[in-house]
Design a protein around this motif. Structure first.
Motif, short mmCIF file in Angstrom:
data_model
loop_
_atom_site.label_atom_id
_atom_site.label_comp_id
_atom_site.label_asym_id
_atom_site.label_seq_id
_atom_site.Cartn_x
_atom_site.Cartn_y
_atom_site.Cartn_z
N PRO A 59 -5.09 18.83 -55.34
CA PRO A 59 -4.18 19.61 -54.56
C PRO A 59 -3.03 18.68 -54.15
CG PRO A 59 -6.33 19.42 -53.34
CD PRO A 59 -6.47 18.82 -54.94
N HIS A 60 -1.87 19.43 -53.75
CA HIS A 60 -0.97 18.84 -53.25
C HIS A 60 -1.25 18.23 -51.76
CE1 HIS A 60 3.20 18.10 -51.23
NE2 HIS A 60 3.64 18.05 -52.54
N PRO A 61 -0.71 17.25 -51.17
CA PRO A 61 -1.17 16.64 -49.84
C PRO A 61 -1.01 17.43 -48.82
CG PRO A 61 -0.06 14.70 -51.05
CD PRO A 61 0.17 16.05 -52.06
N TRP A 62 -0.08 18.22 -49.18
CA TRP A 62 0.60 19.43 -47.90
C TRP A 62 -0.48 20.46 -48.04
CZ3 TRP A 62 1.36 24.72 -48.06
CH2 TRP A 62 1.87 25.11 -46.78
N ALA A 63 -0.76 20.95 -49.29
CA ALA A 63 -1.95 21.88 -49.08
C ALA A 63 -3.42 21.52 -48.64
CB ALA A 63 -2.17 22.56 -50.60
N ALA A 64 -3.68 20.35 -49.10
CA ALA A 64 -4.73 20.01 -48.60
C ALA A 64 -4.60 19.49 -47.04
CB ALA A 64 -5.50 18.53 -49.00
N HIS A 65 -3.74 19.18 -46.30
CA HIS A 65 -3.60 19.25 -45.04
C HIS A 65 -3.72 20.51 -44.41
CE1 HIS A 65 -2.22 17.85 -40.90
NE2 HIS A 65 -1.32 18.78 -41.16
N GLU A 66 -2.88 21.48 -44.75
CA GLU A 66 -3.15 22.85 -44.44
C GLU A 66 -4.45 23.73 -44.38
OE1 GLU A 66 -0.63 24.23 -42.45
OE2 GLU A 66 0.33 22.21 -42.63
N LEU A 67 -5.12 23.35 -45.68
CA LEU A 67 -6.49 23.90 -45.65
C LEU A 67 -7.48 23.49 -44.65
CD1 LEU A 67 -6.38 24.33 -49.72
CD2 LEU A 67 -6.58 25.94 -47.90
N SER A 68 -7.13 22.26 -44.22
CA SER A 68 -7.99 21.55 -43.18
C SER A 68 -8.32 22.31 -41.93
CB SER A 68 -7.78 20.14 -43.03
OG SER A 68 -6.44 20.18 -42.23
N PHE A 69 -7.16 23.57 -41.77
CA PHE A 69 -7.09 24.03 -40.54
C PHE A 69 -7.78 25.54 -40.93
CE2 PHE A 69 -3.73 21.30 -39.91
CZ PHE A 69 -3.90 20.52 -38.69
N GLY A 70 -8.28 25.78 -42.13
CA GLY A 70 -8.57 27.06 -42.47
C GLY A 70 -7.81 27.82 -43.29
N GLU A 71 -8.53 28.60 -44.26
CA GLU A 71 -7.75 29.37 -45.25
C GLU A 71 -6.75 30.46 -44.47
OE1 GLU A 71 -9.79 31.08 -48.52
OE2 GLU A 71 -10.49 28.99 -49.22
N GLY A 72 -7.31 30.80 -43.44
CA GLY A 72 -6.28 31.90 -42.62
C GLY A 72 -4.86 31.63 -42.29
N PRO A 73 -4.96 30.49 -41.61
CA PRO A 73 -3.58 30.03 -41.24
C PRO A 73 -2.54 29.61 -42.49
CG PRO A 73 -5.07 29.35 -39.79
CD PRO A 73 -5.79 29.75 -40.81
N TYR A 74 -3.51 29.07 -43.58
CA TYR A 74 -2.89 28.62 -44.69
C TYR A 74 -2.16 29.68 -45.67
CZ TYR A 74 -2.82 26.82 -49.56
OH TYR A 74 -2.41 26.67 -50.81
N TRP A 75 -2.99 30.98 -45.75
CA TRP A 75 -2.33 31.81 -46.55
C TRP A 75 -1.29 32.75 -45.54
CZ3 TRP A 75 -2.30 32.08 -51.53
CH2 TRP A 75 -3.34 31.56 -52.21
N ALA A 76 -1.42 32.60 -44.28
CA ALA A 76 -0.44 33.30 -43.36
C ALA A 76 0.92 32.42 -43.66
CB ALA A 76 -0.92 33.09 -42.02
N GLN A 77 0.78 31.37 -43.92
CA GLN A 77 2.22 30.53 -44.24
C GLN A 77 2.69 31.11 -45.64
OE1 GLN A 77 2.71 26.47 -43.28
NE2 GLN A 77 0.26 26.50 -42.58
N HIS A 78 1.69 31.44 -46.47
CA HIS A 78 2.19 31.82 -48.01
C HIS A 78 2.78 33.33 -47.62
CE1 HIS A 78 1.22 34.71 -51.14
NE2 HIS A 78 1.72 33.87 -51.93
#
Length: 228
Positions: free
Chosen positions: A142-161
């Motif tokens: 995965p891209h480093p940004w995606a790996a960093h954001e997924l560390s906070f959980g999938e909820g905040p990650y997909w909210a940015q999507h």
């Protein structure tokens, strides 16, 4: 001794010297100098100066009363029927041909595919593309940004999507959840060839205008065919 009568003295007047009249003629009485005459007041019973006045307006003659008569009267005909509305014919909806996105290939090794994808994103943003119009997919790590954001959980990650206001990085396995964007960039940076073969057609379906593939040209051409 008889007295000699004195001669009458002649006095000067304001009108000049007077000349003694000849013997046997009486001296004419001096006439007063004519000056401006005051306006004469009108005599009683005599009209003053004539002044024209505006003619009095004549009252219009009364129009003769209308005589009701049925002889020769024109009877109004029946009112004209309103014109029937012309039915509008609905036009057939124009068929929209599906827009096929353009495909651009950027040759790169599996190790350099991610860097090539980053350069492609920078060029897109410099050309005027909004960050929210770009989706980046990786087939390997995965891209480093995606790996960093997924560390906070999938909820905040997909909210940015879902916000859609920045470049979004996702793994090829998450393409089924990612929404379409005008530009999709695929970094073929490893992973099984079968996974890459499945990810590239999905990425093409998510691209609205442009698909950029960074990786092995032979592998990409074998999957996408002559469209590359």
């Amino acid at each position: 001794m008889p007295l000699i009568p004195e001669e009458p003295q002649i006095h000067e007047s304001a009108q000049g010297p007077r000349v003694a009249p000849a013997s046997g003629h009486s001296a004419p009485t001096p006439r007063p100098v004519p000056g401006p005459r005051p306006a004469a007041s009108p005599r009683p019973g005599r009209p003053g100066p004539f002044r024209p006045t505006a003619p009095a307006q004549r009252a219009p003659h009364d129009a003769p009363a209308a005589v009701a008569s049925t002889a020769g009267a024109v009877k109004p005909g029946p009112p004209a029927a309103p014109a029937a509305p012309v039915p509008s014919i609905p036009s057939a909806p124009a068929s929209k041909a599906p827009v096929t996105p353009k495909i651009q290939l950027v040759p790169a090794s599996a190790e350099g595919a991610l860097d090539a994808a980053e350069e492609a994103v920078d060029l897109l943003l410099d050309s005027g593309r909004a960050p929210g119009e770009v989706l980046v997919i990786t087939t390997g790590d995965p891209h480093p940004w995606a790996a960093h954001e997924l560390s906070f959980g999938e909820g905040p990650y997909w909210a940015q999507h879902d916000a859609g206001d920045d470049v979004f990085y996702a793994d090829a396995a998450a393409l089924s959840r990612a929404a379409s964007r005008p530009v999709v960039v695929v970094a073929v940076n490893g992973g099984a060839d079968t996974a890459t073969a499945a990810a590239l057609p999905l990425a093409l379906g998510r691209a609205g205008a442009l698909l950029i593939c960074c990786g092995d040209p032979q592998l990409i051409n074998s999957v996408l065919g002559a469209g590359v």
